[in-house]
Design an enzyme around this catalytic site. Structure first.
Site, PDB file in Angstrom:
ATOM      1  N   ILE A  54       5.601  40.781  41.176  1.00  0.00           N
ATOM      2  CA  ILE A  54       6.855  41.487  41.422  1.00  0.00           C
ATOM      3  C   ILE A  54       7.266  42.296  40.197  1.00  0.00           C
ATOM      4  O   ILE A  54       7.771  43.413  40.322  1.00  0.00           O
ATOM      5  CB  ILE A  54       7.964  40.482  41.802  1.00  0.00           C
ATOM      6  CG1 ILE A  54       7.625  39.798  43.128  1.00  0.00           C
ATOM      7  CG2 ILE A  54       9.318  41.185  41.923  1.00  0.00           C
ATOM      8  CD1 ILE A  54       8.530  38.623  43.453  1.00  0.00           C
ATOM      9  N   SER A 184      15.141  32.052  42.936  1.00  0.00           N
ATOM     10  CA  SER A 184      14.262  31.674  44.041  1.00  0.00           C
ATOM     11  C   SER A 184      15.082  31.028  45.141  1.00  0.00           C
ATOM     12  O   SER A 184      16.159  30.475  44.894  1.00  0.00           O
ATOM     13  CB  SER A 184      13.209  30.677  43.544  1.00  0.00           C
ATOM     14  OG  SER A 184      12.447  30.143  44.607  1.00  0.00           O
ATOM     15  N   TYR A 197      10.221  23.029  39.536  1.00  0.00           N
ATOM     16  CA  TYR A 197      10.450  24.472  39.680  1.00  0.00           C
ATOM     17  C   TYR A 197      11.812  24.715  40.318  1.00  0.00           C
ATOM     18  O   TYR A 197      12.590  25.565  39.862  1.00  0.00           O
ATOM     19  CB  TYR A 197       9.343  25.094  40.521  1.00  0.00           C
ATOM     20  CG  TYR A 197       9.500  26.578  40.768  1.00  0.00           C
ATOM     21  CD1 TYR A 197       9.206  27.502  39.773  1.00  0.00           C
ATOM     22  CD2 TYR A 197       9.941  27.052  42.004  1.00  0.00           C
ATOM     23  CE1 TYR A 197       9.354  28.865  39.994  1.00  0.00           C
ATOM     24  CE2 TYR A 197      10.089  28.407  42.224  1.00  0.00           C
ATOM     25  CZ  TYR A 197       9.789  29.304  41.227  1.00  0.00           C
ATOM     26  OH  TYR A 197       9.943  30.659  41.453  1.00  0.00           O
ATOM     27  N   LYS A 201      15.302  26.611  38.759  1.00  0.00           N
ATOM     28  CA  LYS A 201      15.991  27.734  39.394  1.00  0.00           C
ATOM     29  C   LYS A 201      17.450  27.397  39.707  1.00  0.00           C
ATOM     30  O   LYS A 201      18.326  28.261  39.596  1.00  0.00           O
ATOM     31  CB  LYS A 201      15.236  28.164  40.659  1.00  0.00           C
ATOM     32  CG  LYS A 201      13.843  28.724  40.388  1.00  0.00           C
ATOM     33  CD  LYS A 201      13.879  29.929  39.460  1.00  0.00           C
ATOM     34  CE  LYS A 201      12.510  30.551  39.288  1.00  0.00           C
ATOM     35  NZ  LYS A 201      12.543  31.760  38.438  1.00  0.00           N
TER      36      LYS A 201
END
Length: 328
Positions: A54, A184, A197, A201
């Site tokens: 991205i 996310s 993870y 976030k």
């Protein structure tokens, strides 16, 4: 007569469901149309994680829209490759390559910030796009190693926040600045198989929404972007979605970058980018949490098993314990 009245009452809800069923982002984001060119041209964008995925696509789209760019990642050779492919008013000659290691510590990051600010002294950094992230393969929450825990938090949380704390005061002095945080969907909903993870976030969301509330009256904006599953393997064309495969339908990197730029230039505080079922789960967890969390509890163990078997971890079938394995 009663039927007609009932339809009139329900029509807004029906319209919402129909729009949502084909959406690849939250409806507020999709209602904004195109990016604001005047918020991009000649503005300085510093992008981390710019060497691939991205981040690379953001560089290409912003360069084509006339932005000045500072591109950062660990791999300088890959940054030079990205730079050579950029086309735009200030590209590639005016694009600055700035290697960055988010785990290098405060003193090193301070030098990096001062270097970035020196590239375009008339502007300073207008937009800081925090795109760099560390993600390990899916594993159960109880199987996370200490090494993985530290590596994830060092990059996703400690490094990103430290860089922000060094840059934000300079933006405050100028009375303007915009942080765009690539978070996310895992920072909005439970993410079975990605506990650390997800935790990183959630931490970013909490920090940056709080930062905005503290500094918004001093000219600082924050846009938190929460993508679901994104196809980062190959570009499929702006405004399109990746093909359906064993891992389900994913939004393309090009579309994700396009919507991120729209969200930032319209000053949205938060934006969601995803196909279904993840987008539907985000809406449920946000507005009907009892139902949303019930679904994720039903899915949790099946999703961890699906990841171990290389199956589709983004399927409604996980509700029923079904798992389509990845083709060999």
């Amino acid at each position: 007569m009663i039927l007609v009245i009932g339809l009139l009452i329900l029509s807004p809800f029906i319209g919402f469901i129909l729009k949502l069923s084909t959406a690849d982002g939250d409806l507020t984001l999709l209602s904004r149309g195109k990016a604001k060119q005047e918020e991009i041209e000649d503005k300085v964008f510093w992008i981390t994680g710019a060497s691939r995925g991205i981040g690379e696509i953001l560089c290409k789209q912003l360069a084509s829209l006339g932005a000045k760019l500072i591109i950062s990642a660990r791999n300088e050779a890959e940054l030079e490759r990205v730079k050579s492919q950029l086309v735009g008013k200030h590209a590639p000659e005016g694009v600055k390559v700035l290697p960055l290691d988010l785990t290098a510590g405060e003193e090193s990051l301070k030098e990096t910030v001062m270097t970035a600010e020196s590239y375009y002294p008339a502007n300073g950094v207008d937009y800081m796009i925090h795109n760099a992230a560390y993600e390990r393969p899916k594993t159960s929450a109880l199987d996370v190693t200490e090494e993985s825990l530290k590596a994830t938090l060092d990059v996703n949380v400690v490094g990103t926040i430290t860089l922000t704390q060094l840059l934000a005061p300079l933006m405050v002095e100028r009375g303007k600045g915009h942080f765009v945080v690539m978070s996310s969907a895992a920072g909005k909903t439970p993410a079975p198989g990605q506990a650390i993870y997800s935790a990183s976030k959630y931490a970013l969301n909490g920090y940056f929404h709080t930062l905005r509330s503290e500094l918004c009256q001093k000219g600082i904006k924050v846009t938190v972007v929460c993508p679901g599953p994104i196809d980062t393997s190959n570009g499929t064309g702006a405004g399109t979605s990746a093909q359906k495969g064993s891992f389900g339908k994913r939004v393309s990197s090009e579309r994700c970058a396009e919507l991120t730029i729209i969200a930032a230039t319209h000053g949205l505080k938060e934006a969601w980018i995803s196909d279904h079922p993840v987008l539907a789960i985000m809406y449920l967890v946000q507005y009907m949490p009892a139902i949303g969390y019930w679904i994720m509890d039903k899915v949790g163990g099946n999703r961890v098993r699906a990841a171990a078997e290389k199956g589709n971890t983004y399927s409604w079938n996980l509700l029923f314990g079904k798992n389509k394995k990845k083709a060999a």
